[in-house]
Design a protein around this motif. Structure first.
Motif, PDB file in Angstrom:
ATOM      1  N   LEU A  52      -4.098  14.583 -15.284  1.00 43.36           N
ATOM      2  CA  LEU A  52      -4.839  15.444 -14.355  1.00 43.36           C
ATOM      3  C   LEU A  52      -5.384  16.674 -15.069  1.00 43.36           C
ATOM      4  CD1 LEU A  52      -2.740  15.342 -11.061  1.00 43.36           C
ATOM      5  CD2 LEU A  52      -4.552  13.817 -11.828  1.00 43.36           C
ATOM      6  N   GLN A  53      -4.585  17.250 -15.935  1.00 45.59           N
ATOM      7  CA  GLN A  53      -5.047  18.432 -16.670  1.00 45.59           C
ATOM      8  C   GLN A  53      -6.285  18.098 -17.496  1.00 45.59           C
ATOM      9  OE1 GLN A  53      -2.187  20.109 -19.492  1.00 45.59           O
ATOM     10  NE2 GLN A  53      -2.731  22.153 -18.760  1.00 45.59           N
ATOM     11  N   HIS A  54      -6.274  16.919 -18.094  1.00 44.39           N
ATOM     12  CA  HIS A  54      -7.413  16.508 -18.911  1.00 44.39           C
ATOM     13  C   HIS A  54      -8.626  16.191 -18.042  1.00 44.39           C
ATOM     14  CE1 HIS A  54      -8.781  15.359 -22.924  1.00 44.39           C
ATOM     15  NE2 HIS A  54      -9.483  14.413 -22.331  1.00 44.39           N
ATOM     16  N   CYS A  55      -8.403  15.483 -16.951  1.00 43.30           N
ATOM     17  CA  CYS A  55      -9.521  15.082 -16.088  1.00 43.30           C
ATOM     18  C   CYS A  55     -10.197  16.268 -15.419  1.00 43.30           C
ATOM     19  CB  CYS A  55      -9.031  14.098 -15.020  1.00 43.30           C
ATOM     20  SG  CYS A  55      -8.635  12.460 -15.668  1.00 43.30           S
ATOM     21  N   LEU A  56      -9.438  17.313 -15.148  1.00 38.79           N
ATOM     22  CA  LEU A  56     -10.028  18.500 -14.523  1.00 38.79           C
ATOM     23  C   LEU A  56     -11.038  19.187 -15.446  1.00 38.79           C
ATOM     24  CD1 LEU A  56      -6.905  20.017 -12.745  1.00 38.79           C
ATOM     25  CD2 LEU A  56      -9.011  19.245 -11.632  1.00 38.79           C
ATOM     26  N   ARG A  57     -10.941  18.902 -16.740  1.00 37.90           N
ATOM     27  CA  ARG A  57     -11.851  19.548 -17.691  1.00 37.90           C
ATOM     28  C   ARG A  57     -13.038  18.656 -18.051  1.00 37.90           C
ATOM     29  NH1 ARG A  57      -6.746  20.998 -20.425  1.00 37.90           N
ATOM     30  NH2 ARG A  57      -7.191  19.414 -22.011  1.00 37.90           N
ATOM     31  N   ARG A  58     -13.129  17.483 -17.442  1.00 32.84           N
ATOM     32  CA  ARG A  58     -14.180  16.532 -17.786  1.00 32.84           C
ATOM     33  C   ARG A  58     -15.003  16.174 -16.559  1.00 32.84           C
ATOM     34  NH1 ARG A  58     -13.288  13.787 -22.618  1.00 32.84           N
ATOM     35  NH2 ARG A  58     -14.873  12.324 -21.928  1.00 32.84           N
ATOM     36  N   ARG A  59     -16.166  15.573 -16.810  1.00 29.27           N
ATOM     37  CA  ARG A  59     -16.912  14.958 -15.722  1.00 29.27           C
ATOM     38  C   ARG A  59     -16.254  13.627 -15.390  1.00 29.27           C
ATOM     39  NH1 ARG A  59     -21.865  16.561 -14.252  1.00 29.27           N
ATOM     40  NH2 ARG A  59     -22.572  14.436 -13.851  1.00 29.27           N
ATOM     41  N   MET A  60     -15.956  13.451 -14.126  1.00 30.90           N
ATOM     42  CA  MET A  60     -15.264  12.258 -13.669  1.00 30.90           C
ATOM     43  C   MET A  60     -16.019  11.659 -12.473  1.00 30.90           C
ATOM     44  SD  MET A  60     -12.451  11.743 -15.453  1.00 30.90           S
ATOM     45  CE  MET A  60     -11.440  10.748 -14.352  1.00 30.90           C
ATOM     46  N   PRO A  61     -15.835  10.364 -12.211  1.00 27.03           N
ATOM     47  CA  PRO A  61     -16.500   9.736 -11.058  1.00 27.03           C
ATOM     48  C   PRO A  61     -15.754  10.052  -9.754  1.00 27.03           C
ATOM     49  CG  PRO A  61     -15.199   8.086 -12.197  1.00 27.03           C
ATOM     50  CD  PRO A  61     -15.085   9.363 -13.012  1.00 27.03           C
ATOM     51  N   TRP A  62     -15.662  11.354  -9.437  1.00 31.90           N
ATOM     52  CA  TRP A  62     -14.841  11.776  -8.303  1.00 31.90           C
ATOM     53  C   TRP A  62     -15.279  11.132  -6.990  1.00 31.90           C
ATOM     54  CZ3 TRP A  62     -10.522  13.499  -9.933  1.00 31.90           C
ATOM     55  CH2 TRP A  62     -10.412  14.355 -11.032  1.00 31.90           C
ATOM     56  N   ARG A  63     -16.593  11.029  -6.756  1.00 27.91           N
ATOM     57  CA  ARG A  63     -17.047  10.467  -5.478  1.00 27.91           C
ATOM     58  C   ARG A  63     -16.652   9.004  -5.352  1.00 27.91           C
ATOM     59  NH1 ARG A  63     -23.052  13.324  -5.165  1.00 27.91           N
ATOM     60  NH2 ARG A  63     -22.269  15.466  -5.181  1.00 27.91           N
ATOM     61  N   GLN A  64     -16.699   8.276  -6.452  1.00 28.34           N
ATOM     62  CA  GLN A  64     -16.244   6.886  -6.425  1.00 28.34           C
ATOM     63  C   GLN A  64     -14.748   6.813  -6.119  1.00 28.34           C
ATOM     64  OE1 GLN A  64     -18.199   6.363 -10.468  1.00 28.34           O
ATOM     65  NE2 GLN A  64     -17.827   4.259  -9.791  1.00 28.34           N
ATOM     66  N   LEU A  65     -13.973   7.627  -6.818  1.00 28.11           N
ATOM     67  CA  LEU A  65     -12.529   7.575  -6.632  1.00 28.11           C
ATOM     68  C   LEU A  65     -12.148   7.930  -5.196  1.00 28.11           C
ATOM     69  CD1 LEU A  65     -11.249   9.215  -9.948  1.00 28.11           C
ATOM     70  CD2 LEU A  65     -11.995   6.877  -9.513  1.00 28.11           C
ATOM     71  N   ALA A  66     -12.849   8.886  -4.627  1.00 25.64           N
ATOM     72  CA  ALA A  66     -12.551   9.302  -3.258  1.00 25.64           C
ATOM     73  C   ALA A  66     -12.866   8.217  -2.239  1.00 25.64           C
ATOM     74  CB  ALA A  66     -13.332  10.575  -2.918  1.00 25.64           C
ATOM     75  N   ALA A  67     -13.712   7.251  -2.608  1.00 24.07           N
ATOM     76  CA  ALA A  67     -14.115   6.197  -1.671  1.00 24.07           C
ATOM     77  C   ALA A  67     -13.164   5.003  -1.685  1.00 24.07           C
ATOM     78  CB  ALA A  67     -15.528   5.718  -2.023  1.00 24.07           C
ATOM     79  N   SER A  68     -12.175   4.991  -2.568  1.00 31.30           N
ATOM     80  CA  SER A  68     -11.316   3.817  -2.707  1.00 31.30           C
ATOM     81  C   SER A  68     -10.460   3.588  -1.473  1.00 31.30           C
ATOM     82  CB  SER A  68     -10.393   3.973  -3.915  1.00 31.30           C
ATOM     83  OG  SER A  68      -9.429   2.946  -3.933  1.00 31.30           O
TER      84      SER A  68
END
Length: 387
Positions: free
Chosen positions: A348-364
């Protein structure tokens, strides 16, 4: 039409928290006639069952599933600490707990950083499918590093663990059991020999478990735990983070809040949703007469959402007192919770500093198949926006 929810189907419902919370409050311990099992749902009854001397992890007189008799898979099963009770379990588990407790923060942080480095190719892909793969790879690499296994051994294990676990499931077909035996041979070739460089954890376990076959089986069990339970912990935390843009911004600025975030995510969306216990002898359990041979379904997820244990249990709060049940309790409480939480924190610490496919993940709204695990499945999603 409202879909019927049962104690066994709740784990893969879109939003089961309200159902669990109501069950914990209204039916703390009851006999489900449809399933023909006792169900423990409240924090108090879950704790009582998990600590009760009346209950064991295997049916009385059945130390080995019938389908595994006479097989290499059965020999593995008979050696697993988590599949037995009694003095041998207590001694082996105590040694494991002591060895894991002796891990220094430096060792654990170093292994976590190594795991993140190994996941960089997946992180750079920026897809939901890569996130799914990362949830499997990161905790496995962390445990393999702590045990001194080379990177190629971890990669080989990752390819085989799913087949092994499918063959160990109570619903496994003959074909799945045969595939699991093939996977088992490859996995024991990894855990049986000493690693190229003996780490402190491996040395401690080698001293505590001198029998090579016993040790190989239970080192493999440590790797197994990274496949379902640890991967689910990571995936569920990412899903909850994906649904909360404001909280993501807050945690980027103040990452000290991550342990509380992970704990609250696990409370609301436990990786392991339920477990089983088997009544070993007639007696009284949670105020009810029980008979040897009866089964008890232990709803860990419901205990986390018990209103008697957590005020406003359906509300997500970083700051609250918690009595966590997601890692179990009693003699069979998960010994690797510290490692799993370290993997989740590092990711999580690493992902918070990167661009991530957040909208995709939220749709799961899909889940991997283990019936007792709530493990978000991302790789069926189409590519979406990142933020």
């Amino acid at each position: 039409m409202t879909q019927h929810v049962s104690p066994l189907s709740a784990a893969h419902q879109p939003c089961p928290a309200a159902w669990y919370s109501a069950a914990a409050a209204a039916r703390p311990f009851y006999f489900d006639a449809e399933l023909a099992v006792w169900v423990a749902a409240s924090a108090a009854t879950v704790a009582a069952v998990l600590h009760s001397p009346l209950c064991g992890v295997r049916p009385a007189g059945q130390p080995l599933p019938a389908a595994l008799q006479g097989r290499a898979l059965g020999a593995l099963f008979s050696r697993l600490l988590r599949q037995r009770d009694g003095p041998a379990h207590l001694a082996g588990k105590a040694a494991l707990l002591q060895a894991l407790a002796a891990l220094s923060h430096v060792e654990l942080d170093g292994a976590a950083h190594s795991a993140i480095a190994a996941c960089q190719p997946l992180l750079r892909q920026g897809s939901a499918a890569a996130v799914d793969a990362m949830c499997l790879q990161l905790p496995l690499h962390l445990v393999a590093t702590l045990l001194g296994m080379p990177a190629q051994a971890g990669a080989a294990a990752r390819a085989q663990l799913g087949s092994l676990l499918a063959g160990l499931a109570t619903t496994a077909s003959e074909a799945q059991i045969a595939a699991a035996e093939t996977a088992l041979a490859a996995l024991l070739a990894i855990t049986r020999p000493p690693p190229p460089v003996a780490t402190p954890l491996w040395r401690a376990l080698a001293a505590a478990w001198p029998d090579a076959e016993w040790r190989a089986a239970n080192l493999l069990a440590l790797l197994q735990q990274t496949h379902d339970a640890s991967a689910a912990l990571l995936a569920n935390a990412l899903y909850r983070l994906a649904q909360a843009p404001r909280l993501r911004r807050q945690l980027r600025v103040a990452p000290r809040g991550l342990p509380a975030f992970i704990a609250e995510s696990q409370r609301l969306d436990a990786a392991v949703q339920h477990s089983w216990r088997f009544v070993q002898q007639d007696g009284e359990l949670c105020g009810q007469p029980v008979t040897a041979g009866q089964r008890v379904l232990v709803l860990l997820a419901a205990a986390n959402l018990d209103p008697a244990c957590h005020a406003e249990p359906l509300a997500f709060r970083l700051q609250r007192g918690r009595r966590e049940h997601g890692f179990g309790a009693g003699a069979h409480r998960c010994p690797g919770s510290r490692i799993a939480l370290a993997a989740c924190h590092a990711l999580l610490q690493h992902c918070l500093r990167r661009r991530m496919p957040w909208r995709q993940l939220a749709a799961s709204q899909q889940f991997h198949p283990p019936a007792n695990v709530r493990w978000r499945h991302f790789d069926a999603l189409e590519k979406g926006d990142t933020a």
